[in-house]
Design an enzyme around this catalytic site. Structure first.
Site, PDB file in Angstrom:
ATOM      1  N   GLU A   1     -32.930  64.487  83.571  1.00 14.65           N
ATOM      2  CA  GLU A   1     -33.232  63.126  83.117  1.00 14.65           C
ATOM      3  C   GLU A   1     -33.681  63.043  81.656  1.00 14.65           C
ATOM      4  OE1 GLU A   1     -32.638  60.430  85.053  1.00 14.65           O
ATOM      5  OE2 GLU A   1     -31.905  61.835  86.566  1.00 14.65           O
TER       6      GLU A   1
ATOM      7  N   PHE B   1     -39.357  58.786  92.661  1.00 17.69           N
ATOM      8  CA  PHE B   1     -38.701  57.499  92.879  1.00 17.69           C
ATOM      9  C   PHE B   1     -37.334  57.503  92.221  1.00 17.69           C
ATOM     10  CE2 PHE B   1     -37.846  53.024  91.731  1.00 17.69           C
ATOM     11  CZ  PHE B   1     -37.871  52.472  93.001  1.00 17.69           C
ATOM     12  N   GLY B   2     -36.291  57.228  93.019  1.00 18.62           N
ATOM     13  CA  GLY B   2     -34.924  57.136  92.515  1.00 18.62           C
ATOM     14  C   GLY B   2     -34.431  55.708  92.558  1.00 18.62           C
ATOM     15  N   TYR B   3     -33.749  55.278  91.506  1.00 16.83           N
ATOM     16  CA  TYR B   3     -33.269  53.893  91.423  1.00 16.83           C
ATOM     17  C   TYR B   3     -31.809  53.811  90.984  1.00 16.83           C
ATOM     18  CZ  TYR B   3     -34.380  54.780  86.541  1.00 16.83           C
ATOM     19  OH  TYR B   3     -34.441  55.338  85.297  1.00 16.83           O
ATOM     20  N   GLY B   4     -31.244  54.926  90.564  1.00 16.70           N
ATOM     21  CA  GLY B   4     -29.840  55.009  90.153  1.00 16.70           C
ATOM     22  C   GLY B   4     -29.214  56.184  90.878  1.00 16.70           C
ATOM     23  N   SER B   5     -28.634  57.105  90.127  1.00 14.78           N
ATOM     24  CA  SER B   5     -27.949  58.235  90.754  1.00 14.78           C
ATOM     25  C   SER B   5     -28.892  59.148  91.528  1.00 14.78           C
ATOM     26  CB  SER B   5     -27.168  59.040  89.715  1.00 14.78           C
ATOM     27  OG  SER B   5     -28.042  59.598  88.754  1.00 14.78           O
TER      28      SER B   5
END
Length: 180
Positions: free
Chosen positions: A88, A11-15
């Site tokens: 990350e 799950f990606g929410y920024g870059s």
């Protein structure tokens, strides 16, 4: 995490939404419940330094977050996980956990790797005021570039997804006004 024997969802929410940096089979818009996207992490590496921190997103408790879910084949899952750890978890500010996310086009639920902010970590910024966010973002510069580029990339990608986040739009406007 255990060795991967099945496909891995991330799950990606920024870059990660606009620059995942890993091979994937499919990308789907998704929603994670119980967490929201917020500028709650002082960046000491990618978008700032310990002496002059930037500010990056974390998934913090409460609400929901719309982002992107990437499906990585089982054959690439271990390699992808190692890449994401290096990217990350440079300062271990996130907890890498598996959480259910909803794929928005079908309503199906999949279990995805999510990077949740560790509230006990020294880089957890909590809920900063608007002016503090704008100042840190306008001044932040790290190994991955200017903090304002991180904000701009996320705002532009959210717009492409049809998401207008009033807070982020106002923040982008305030930060861009500070530019020379």
């Amino acid at each position: 995490m255990q060795p991967f024997t099945q496909d891995l969802w991330v799950f990606g929410y920024g870059s990660l939404m606009w620059r995942p940096g890993f091979e994937f089979e499919e990308r789907r818009e998704a929603r994670l419940y119980g967490y929201h996207r917020g500028f709650c992490v002082y960046s000491h590496v990618h978008r700032g330094t310990p002496e002059k921190p930037g500010l990056v997103f974390g998934l913090d408790r409460g609400g929901a977050c719309r982002g992107a879910a990437f499906r990585v084949t089982a054959e690439k899952a271990t390699e992808t996980y190692a890449y994401l750890q290096a990217r990350e978890q440079v300062t271990s500010v996130y907890l890498d956990v598996l959480r259910p996310v909803k794929l928005l086009d079908t309503g199906a639920r999949v279990t995805a790797l999510c990077f949740i902010v560790d509230r006990a970590h020294a880089q957890y910024a909590g809920k900063l005021g608007f002016e503090d966010q704008a100042r840190l973002i306008s001044e932040g510069q790290g190994q991955s570039g200017a903090n304002l580029d991180y904000l701009k990339g996320t705002v532009e990608h959210l717009r492409e997804m049809g998401i207008r986040d009033a807070h982020l739009e106002a923040l982008w406007h305030a930060v861009s006004q500070r530019l020379p």
